[in-house]
Each structure stands twice: as C-alpha cells, then as structure tokens.
Scaffold this motif. Sequence first.
Motif, short mmCIF file in Angstrom:
data_model
loop_
_atom_site.label_atom_id
_atom_site.label_comp_id
_atom_site.label_asym_id
_atom_site.label_seq_id
_atom_site.Cartn_x
_atom_site.Cartn_y
_atom_site.Cartn_z
N ALA A 9 0.84 -1.20 0.00
CA ALA A 9 0.00 0.00 0.00
C ALA A 9 0.88 1.25 0.00
O ALA A 9 1.89 1.32 0.69
N ARG A 10 0.49 2.22 -0.79
CA ARG A 10 1.23 3.47 -0.87
C ARG A 10 0.92 4.30 0.37
O ARG A 10 -0.24 4.57 0.67
N LYS A 11 1.95 4.70 1.06
CA LYS A 11 1.76 5.48 2.27
C LYS A 11 2.02 6.95 1.95
O LYS A 11 3.01 7.29 1.34
N ASP A 12 1.10 7.78 2.38
CA ASP A 12 1.26 9.21 2.18
C ASP A 12 2.28 9.74 3.18
O ASP A 12 2.44 9.19 4.27
N PRO A 13 2.95 10.84 2.83
CA PRO A 13 3.88 11.46 3.79
C PRO A 13 3.15 11.90 5.06
O PRO A 13 1.95 12.15 5.05
N ALA A 14 3.91 11.99 6.14
CA ALA A 14 3.32 12.31 7.45
C ALA A 14 2.56 13.62 7.46
O ALA A 14 1.49 13.72 8.07
N HIS A 15 3.08 14.62 6.76
CA HIS A 15 2.40 15.93 6.78
C HIS A 15 1.07 15.88 6.04
O HIS A 15 0.11 16.53 6.46
N ILE A 16 0.98 15.09 4.98
CA ILE A 16 -0.29 14.96 4.24
C ILE A 16 -1.33 14.28 5.12
O ILE A 16 -2.48 14.73 5.21
N VAL A 17 -0.94 13.21 5.78
CA VAL A 17 -1.86 12.48 6.67
C VAL A 17 -2.33 13.40 7.79
O VAL A 17 -3.53 13.47 8.09
N ALA A 18 -1.40 14.13 8.40
CA ALA A 18 -1.77 15.01 9.52
C ALA A 18 -2.71 16.13 9.07
O ALA A 18 -3.71 16.39 9.74
N LEU A 19 -2.40 16.75 7.95
CA LEU A 19 -3.26 17.84 7.47
C LEU A 19 -4.65 17.33 7.09
O LEU A 19 -5.66 18.00 7.33
N ARG A 20 -4.71 16.15 6.52
CA ARG A 20 -6.00 15.55 6.16
C ARG A 20 -6.83 15.27 7.42
O ARG A 20 -8.03 15.55 7.46
N GLU A 21 -6.18 14.75 8.45
CA GLU A 21 -6.90 14.46 9.70
C GLU A 21 -7.33 15.75 10.41
O GLU A 21 -8.43 15.81 10.95
N LEU A 22 -6.46 16.75 10.42
CA LEU A 22 -6.82 18.02 11.05
C LEU A 22 -7.98 18.70 10.33
O LEU A 22 -8.81 19.35 10.96
N ASP A 23 -8.04 18.52 9.01
CA ASP A 23 -9.12 19.12 8.23
C ASP A 23 -10.48 18.55 8.62
O ASP A 23 -11.50 19.23 8.52
N LYS A 24 -10.51 17.33 9.12
CA LYS A 24 -11.77 16.71 9.55
C LYS A 24 -12.37 17.44 10.75
O LYS A 24 -13.57 17.43 10.96
N TYR A 25 -11.51 18.09 11.54
CA TYR A 25 -11.99 18.80 12.73
C TYR A 25 -12.42 20.23 12.42
O TYR A 25 -13.04 20.87 13.24
N ARG A 26 -12.07 20.71 11.25
CA ARG A 26 -12.35 22.10 10.90
C ARG A 26 -13.84 22.43 10.92
O ARG A 26 -14.26 23.42 11.48
N GLY A 27 -14.66 21.62 10.31
CA GLY A 27 -16.09 21.92 10.22
C GLY A 27 -16.89 21.44 11.41
O GLY A 27 -18.04 21.83 11.59
N SER A 28 -16.30 20.61 12.25
CA SER A 28 -17.06 20.06 13.38
C SER A 28 -17.20 21.08 14.49
O SER A 28 -16.40 22.00 14.61
N LYS A 29 -18.19 20.90 15.28
CA LYS A 29 -18.43 21.79 16.42
C LYS A 29 -17.99 21.11 17.72
O LYS A 29 -18.62 21.25 18.76
#
Length: 141
Positions: A9-29
Amino acid sequence: RRNSDPAYARKDPAHIVALRELDKYRGSKLWAADKQKAFYSGVTDVLREYVSSRYGISAMEMTTAEIFKELKPQFEKEDVEKKVLVDEIENMFVTADFVKFAKHAASEQENASVLPLAVKFVTSTYESDIENETVAQKKEE
C-alpha cells in the motif's frame, strides 16, 4: 493482489496524513463545552502521530513533558519563530491535558486557536525540511 496487501500500500507522507486528519476537525463543532475533550484528544492525537512518524519519537506512549523534552532539541538550530511555535504547541498540549484530565473548560479564544496552530506547526516543519533538502542538493552540485 498488491492493491489489497498492506505491505504494498502506498503510504502518504506524514504531513499529508496530519493535514488531512486536522481538516476533519475544521467543520465540526467539537469545541463546544460538552465535546471539548473529544476535540482536544483528536487534535493532539493527530499531532502525536505526526511527531512519531516525522521525528521518530514514540509520542503516542509519552506524556506531554516527555514529548517536548525530546522534540525541543530538534529545533535548536532553527530560527526563533519555529522555537516559539514549538512553545505554543507545548502550551496547547498542556491546555489539552487540563481539558482531558482536569475537566477544564477552555475559553472560546483557546478553542479557536487550536486548529490553526496545529496546521501551522505541520506546514512549517514540513516546509523547513523541503528547504533543507534543497540546500543539501545545491551543495552536492
């Protein structure tokens, strides 16, 4: 078979994974008073995983003090702005510890600054590595 095998499986770089996960919290309350614990736990877990994969520190099993004891020497040669950023991240982790373990209710201002601070930390540490690689390549040439 390669697509289903985790070894290939192709693993994304650490910063891509982190930014993607942090983006999930952006719209949540989740920073609402009754959900702050989940919000801070999620954001700090993302940053712990980033630090683990990026700097080789086993941050998931460490306390806040232990993480920053090992992380701060990595930034000794960096500029003052990055050192201040690491201090701000440490303060955010301390606030998160209070929210998670001492039933502290963080202020609205603290809550609003968490995600931008986390994103800034990830992007600035990633960008410094790109700069270092570019300088190293120029020296080789």
